[in-house]
Design a protein around this motif. Structure first.
Motif, mmCIF file in Angstrom:
data_model
loop_
_atom_site.group_PDB
_atom_site.id
_atom_site.type_symbol
_atom_site.label_atom_id
_atom_site.label_comp_id
_atom_site.label_asym_id
_atom_site.label_seq_id
_atom_site.Cartn_x
_atom_site.Cartn_y
_atom_site.Cartn_z
ATOM 1 N N SER A 98 -13.429 -6.478 2.036
ATOM 2 C CA SER A 98 -13.723 -5.116 1.562
ATOM 3 C C SER A 98 -12.484 -4.523 0.902
ATOM 4 C CB SER A 98 -14.176 -4.229 2.730
ATOM 5 O OG SER A 98 -13.188 -4.192 3.749
ATOM 6 N N ARG A 99 -12.712 -3.571 -0.028
ATOM 7 C CA ARG A 99 -11.605 -2.956 -0.763
ATOM 8 C C ARG A 99 -11.867 -1.462 -0.924
ATOM 9 N NH1 ARG A 99 -11.651 -4.494 -5.966
ATOM 10 N NH2 ARG A 99 -13.683 -5.511 -5.844
ATOM 11 N N GLY A 100 -10.814 -0.665 -0.680
ATOM 12 C CA GLY A 100 -10.990 0.780 -0.801
ATOM 13 C C GLY A 100 -9.734 1.480 -1.257
ATOM 14 N N ILE A 101 -9.918 2.620 -1.896
ATOM 15 C CA ILE A 101 -8.804 3.459 -2.316
ATOM 16 C C ILE A 101 -9.165 4.917 -2.071
ATOM 17 C CG2 ILE A 101 -9.626 3.506 -4.723
ATOM 18 C CD1 ILE A 101 -6.662 3.768 -5.560
ATOM 19 N N ALA A 102 -8.199 5.666 -1.561
ATOM 20 C CA ALA A 102 -8.362 7.112 -1.378
ATOM 21 C C ALA A 102 -7.214 7.795 -2.111
ATOM 22 C CB ALA A 102 -8.351 7.478 0.095
ATOM 23 N N LYS A 103 -7.545 8.627 -3.077
ATOM 24 C CA LYS A 103 -6.523 9.262 -3.913
ATOM 25 C C LYS A 103 -6.722 10.774 -3.902
ATOM 26 C CE LYS A 103 -4.612 9.322 -8.608
ATOM 27 N NZ LYS A 103 -4.701 8.756 -9.976
ATOM 28 N N ASN A 162 -4.294 11.438 4.733
ATOM 29 C CA ASN A 162 -5.010 10.262 4.247
ATOM 30 C C ASN A 162 -4.857 9.136 5.257
ATOM 31 O OD1 ASN A 162 -5.881 11.416 1.869
ATOM 32 N ND2 ASN A 162 -4.147 10.722 0.669
ATOM 33 N N GLU A 163 -5.986 8.537 5.650
ATOM 34 C CA GLU A 163 -5.970 7.506 6.677
ATOM 35 C C GLU A 163 -6.645 6.229 6.170
ATOM 36 O OE1 GLU A 163 -7.246 9.057 10.635
ATOM 37 O OE2 GLU A 163 -7.701 10.873 9.488
ATOM 38 N N ALA A 164 -6.101 5.083 6.590
ATOM 39 C CA ALA A 164 -6.713 3.799 6.269
ATOM 40 C C ALA A 164 -6.608 2.886 7.482
ATOM 41 C CB ALA A 164 -6.039 3.159 5.058
ATOM 42 N N TYR A 165 -7.719 2.212 7.807
ATOM 43 C CA TYR A 165 -7.779 1.344 8.971
ATOM 44 C C TYR A 165 -8.287 -0.032 8.532
ATOM 45 C CZ TYR A 165 -7.315 5.794 11.377
ATOM 46 O OH TYR A 165 -6.866 7.030 11.794
ATOM 47 N N GLY A 166 -7.438 -1.038 8.711
ATOM 48 C CA GLY A 166 -7.795 -2.407 8.340
ATOM 49 C C GLY A 166 -8.245 -3.201 9.540
ATOM 50 N N SER A 167 -9.544 -3.485 9.616
ATOM 51 C CA SER A 167 -10.090 -4.159 10.793
ATOM 52 C C SER A 167 -10.694 -5.516 10.483
ATOM 53 C CB SER A 167 -11.178 -3.274 11.442
ATOM 54 O OG SER A 167 -10.667 -2.005 11.762
ATOM 55 N N ALA A 168 -10.625 -5.943 9.207
ATOM 56 C CA ALA A 168 -11.298 -7.182 8.822
ATOM 57 C C ALA A 168 -10.362 -8.056 7.992
ATOM 58 C CB ALA A 168 -12.562 -6.866 8.026
ATOM 59 N N TYR A 207 -8.737 -10.148 5.076
ATOM 60 C CA TYR A 207 -8.709 -10.078 3.613
ATOM 61 C C TYR A 207 -9.204 -8.742 3.061
ATOM 62 C CZ TYR A 207 -8.399 -15.010 4.748
ATOM 63 O OH TYR A 207 -8.046 -16.192 5.324
ATOM 64 N N SER A 208 -9.253 -7.733 3.905
ATOM 65 C CA SER A 208 -9.582 -6.394 3.422
ATOM 66 C C SER A 208 -8.323 -5.752 2.855
ATOM 67 C CB SER A 208 -10.156 -5.536 4.546
ATOM 68 O OG SER A 208 -9.235 -5.429 5.627
ATOM 69 N N LYS A 209 -8.498 -4.893 1.848
ATOM 70 C CA LYS A 209 -7.370 -4.240 1.206
ATOM 71 C C LYS A 209 -7.668 -2.752 1.026
ATOM 72 C CE LYS A 209 -5.548 -8.175 -1.413
ATOM 73 N NZ LYS A 209 -5.122 -8.659 -2.766
ATOM 74 N N ASP A 266 -4.466 -9.119 11.304
ATOM 75 C CA ASP A 266 -3.244 -9.429 10.562
ATOM 76 C C ASP A 266 -3.493 -9.973 9.158
ATOM 77 O OD1 ASP A 266 -4.133 -11.955 11.178
ATOM 78 O OD2 ASP A 266 -2.315 -12.584 12.231
ATOM 79 N N LEU A 267 -4.743 -10.152 8.773
ATOM 80 C CA LEU A 267 -5.060 -10.583 7.417
ATOM 81 C C LEU A 267 -5.490 -9.413 6.528
ATOM 82 C CD1 LEU A 267 -6.986 -13.913 8.115
ATOM 83 C CD2 LEU A 267 -4.601 -13.629 7.392
ATOM 84 N N SER A 268 -5.442 -8.215 7.077
ATOM 85 C CA SER A 268 -5.750 -7.019 6.300
ATOM 86 C C SER A 268 -4.464 -6.492 5.665
ATOM 87 C CB SER A 268 -6.359 -5.949 7.197
ATOM 88 O OG SER A 268 -6.677 -4.787 6.466
ATOM 89 N N GLU A 269 -4.606 -5.812 4.524
ATOM 90 C CA GLU A 269 -3.440 -5.305 3.801
ATOM 91 C C GLU A 269 -3.664 -3.840 3.424
ATOM 92 O OE1 GLU A 269 -1.283 -5.914 -0.554
ATOM 93 O OE2 GLU A 269 -2.348 -7.603 0.360
#
Length: 315
Positions: A217-222, A237-243, A245-247, A274-277
């Motif tokens: 999955s890929r997301g941007i918040a601006k 602004n918050e971002a949570y990487g739980s999967a 190869y998600s970015k 650990d594979l989320s960025e």
């Protein structure tokens, strides 16, 4: 005020935003016009089910875009209030079924409001392989006494795409609390973009949240906020990487002009895979000095150059 006068007042305000109000009467275009707790206009087209229900102090609208429906023209949504005092609540439940493609153009217009609160909730589901855009533009009174509370909860299923743009740049803000909470499942794509211009004693609170719960999955918040005079702005602004190869990327830019402005930005990034960025960027300060000097060298005054730069940022 009768229905005709309410409609005319809302149309006049919408046209000040640069929107062609004739779209509301075009039978080829799906549309709904809400004033207070009344529906002034409603039009469905093939591939769409749009059902309003009156609730206390407002309207609930259930919108379904049918499976694999490709809606060629944007759905027009207009929410207004033409009295000086009051309270309005609107709830939008939107389901975009598998493979459907749709775009919304929404306008919230409160041209006369003096003591007024608008409370909006949007619940959105974008199903597998579907695509949805939602552009939301606001036009308030210049009294600066409006309180606007708006929350969007959106879930994007596998391979879906969701884009949301919130814009309040042409009038006073008043007091604004906005939350956009976006959950992205496998291979889903999401974009959140807020553009605000605050002036005088306006107060702005923005919270954008990315939840990357699906693989790839890929997301941007601006967020872009211009704070003038004695206005206040707080951005979280918050971002949570739980999967794997998600970015995700969060970005906040706050431009200030005025000795009494009070602005802040807080980025929150958390990974439990650990594979989320996740990445972020943030800046607070006056307009770019080099851009300012370049425009002034072309004959603009400092105020004219500043205004041009601000317009470019909010475009």
């Amino acid at each position: 005020m009768d229905v005709k006068r309410e409609y005319e007042a809302i149309v006049k305000a919408v046209e000040k935003l640069g929107t062609d109000a004739s779209k509301f009467l075009d039978k080829k275009i799906a549309s709904i016009i809400i004033s207070g707790d009344k529906v002034l206009g409603l039009n469905n087209v093939e591939g769409i089910k749009l059902v309003p229900t009156q609730i206390e102090n407002g309207v609930q609208v259930d919108i379904e875009i049918l499976e694999n429906a490709h809606i060629p023209r944007p759905i027009h949504v207009c929410t207004g209030y033409v009295e000086k005092k009051g309270f309005q609540k609107v709830i939008f439940n939107i389901k975009v079924r598998k493979g459907a493609i749709v775009k919304f153009l929404a306008h919230c217009v409160f041209p006369q409001a003096e003591e007024f609160e608008h409370n909006a909730i949007s619940n959105v589901i974008v199903e597998e392989g579907a695509y949805m855009e939602y552009e939301d533009e606001h036009y308030h009174s210049d009294k600066g006494t409006i309180k606007l509370i708006t929350k969007t909860n959106a879930v994007v299923k596998e391979g879906g795409v969701y884009k949301n743009v919130f814009s309040l740049t042409k009038t006073r803000v008043g007091k604004l609390d906005i939350v956009m909470d976006l959950t992205l499942e496998k291979q889903a794509v999401g974009e959140l973009f807020s553009k605000i211009k605050a002036s005088k004693t306006d107060e702005v609170n923005i919270n954008e949240i990315l939840r990357l719960e699906g693989e790839h999955s890929r997301g941007i918040a601006k967020t872009v906020v211009v704070a003038l005079d004695s206005s206040k702005a707080k951005v979280l602004n918050e971002a949570y990487g739980s999967a794997p190869y998600s970015k995700g990327h969060i970005s906040c830019e706050e431009i200030t002009k005025g000795s009494n402005v009070d602005v802040s930005t807080i980025p929150v990034l958390k990974i439990d895979n650990d594979l989320s960025e996740l990445t972020h960027e943030a800046s607070i300060g006056r307009v770019n000095q080099k851009q300012l000097e370049m425009l002034m060298a072309k004959g603009l005054t400092e105020d004219e150059a500043t205004e041009l730069i601000i317009k470019g940022l909010l475009h």
